[in-house]
Design a protein around this motif. Structure first.
Motif, mmCIF file in Angstrom:
data_model
loop_
_atom_site.group_PDB
_atom_site.id
_atom_site.type_symbol
_atom_site.label_atom_id
_atom_site.label_comp_id
_atom_site.label_asym_id
_atom_site.label_seq_id
_atom_site.Cartn_x
_atom_site.Cartn_y
_atom_site.Cartn_z
ATOM 1 N N VAL A 1 33.925 72.649 -78.020
ATOM 2 C CA VAL A 1 33.539 73.830 -78.790
ATOM 3 C C VAL A 1 32.796 74.739 -77.827
ATOM 4 C CG1 VAL A 1 32.183 74.738 -80.712
ATOM 5 C CG2 VAL A 1 33.384 72.551 -80.960
ATOM 6 N N ARG B 1 31.345 79.003 -77.168
ATOM 7 C CA ARG B 1 30.970 80.226 -77.870
ATOM 8 C C ARG B 1 31.500 81.414 -77.085
ATOM 9 N NH1 ARG B 1 25.422 80.055 -79.999
ATOM 10 N NH2 ARG B 1 26.531 78.677 -81.379
ATOM 11 N N GLY C 1 32.594 84.530 -81.368
ATOM 12 C CA GLY C 1 32.028 83.411 -82.113
ATOM 13 C C GLY C 1 32.468 82.081 -81.537
ATOM 14 N N ASP C 2 32.195 81.007 -82.274
ATOM 15 C CA ASP C 2 32.530 79.665 -81.811
ATOM 16 C C ASP C 2 34.035 79.434 -81.873
ATOM 17 O OD1 ASP C 2 29.877 79.203 -81.396
ATOM 18 O OD2 ASP C 2 29.616 77.854 -83.095
ATOM 19 N N LEU D 1 32.934 83.842 -72.165
ATOM 20 C CA LEU D 1 31.968 82.987 -72.860
ATOM 21 C C LEU D 1 30.594 83.642 -72.886
ATOM 22 C CD1 LEU D 1 32.832 79.522 -71.301
ATOM 23 C CD2 LEU D 1 33.491 80.402 -73.550
ATOM 24 N N ARG D 2 29.875 83.372 -73.951
ATOM 25 C CA ARG D 2 28.476 83.794 -74.056
ATOM 26 C C ARG D 2 27.596 82.749 -73.374
ATOM 27 N NH1 ARG D 2 27.328 88.044 -77.097
ATOM 28 N NH2 ARG D 2 28.784 88.698 -78.692
ATOM 29 N N ALA E 1 25.571 80.006 -73.894
ATOM 30 C CA ALA E 1 25.435 79.108 -75.044
ATOM 31 C C ALA E 1 25.887 77.707 -74.641
ATOM 32 C CB ALA E 1 26.294 79.607 -76.206
ATOM 33 N N ASN F 1 18.947 78.655 -73.760
ATOM 34 C CA ASN F 1 20.136 77.804 -73.735
ATOM 35 C C ASN F 1 19.797 76.447 -73.128
ATOM 36 O OD1 ASN F 1 22.882 77.076 -73.932
ATOM 37 N ND2 ASN F 1 23.335 77.913 -71.922
#
Length: 135
Positions: free
Chosen positions: A24, A26, A30-31, A45-46, A48, A127
């Motif tokens: 999974v 992010r 969103g996810d 990607l963020r 996270a 994070n």
């Protein structure tokens, strides 16, 4: 149970290379859950955690930006940095969070570049701390 090869790569090294059941990540929208057979894609990607599923284990990895590339036979995460919970210095991450919060509070709002850098530093510190809470 089906698996695929996951590689997490930073500019310095190959951080992780194992067969996994799923991940999974992010992304900007969103996810995103990725399982074997996922359609090929690339997305940014963020800052996270990435969660890696192997068997009954769910391993968090602090990923600080980058891209995920889903291929037919493997998934590659190209990250600015990636750290496992046991590799994170919690006191250093807390100190980085405090420095970033102080800079954000005391900063002249006209200096957008320094403000943005402090926001990113705060996101990275948070994070790291979030990933270590699950150890």
């Amino acid at each position: 149970m089906s698996t695929f090869l996951l590689e997490i790569v930073t500019p310095e090294r190959l951080v992780y290379s194992e067969q996994v059941n799923g991940i999974v990540v992010r992304g900007l929208e969103g996810d995103l859950g990725i399982l074997p057979g996922h359609i090929p894609m690339v997305t940014p990607l963020r800052i996270a955690p990435v969660f890696v599923k192997t068997g009954s284990q769910r391993l968090p990895v602090a990923v600080n930006g980058g891209f995920v590339e889903v291929r037919k036979d493997k998934v590659v995460i190209l990250a600015e940095s990636a750290e496992f919970p046991q590799d994170i210095d919690v006191e250093r991450a807390r100190a980085a969070r405090e420095r970033a919060e102080t800079r954000l509070r005391s900063q002249d709002k006209q200096d957008h570049i320094d403000h943005r850098r402090a926001e990113i530093a705060l996101q990275k510190a948070m994070n790291r701390l979030n990933v270590t809470q699950n150890r």
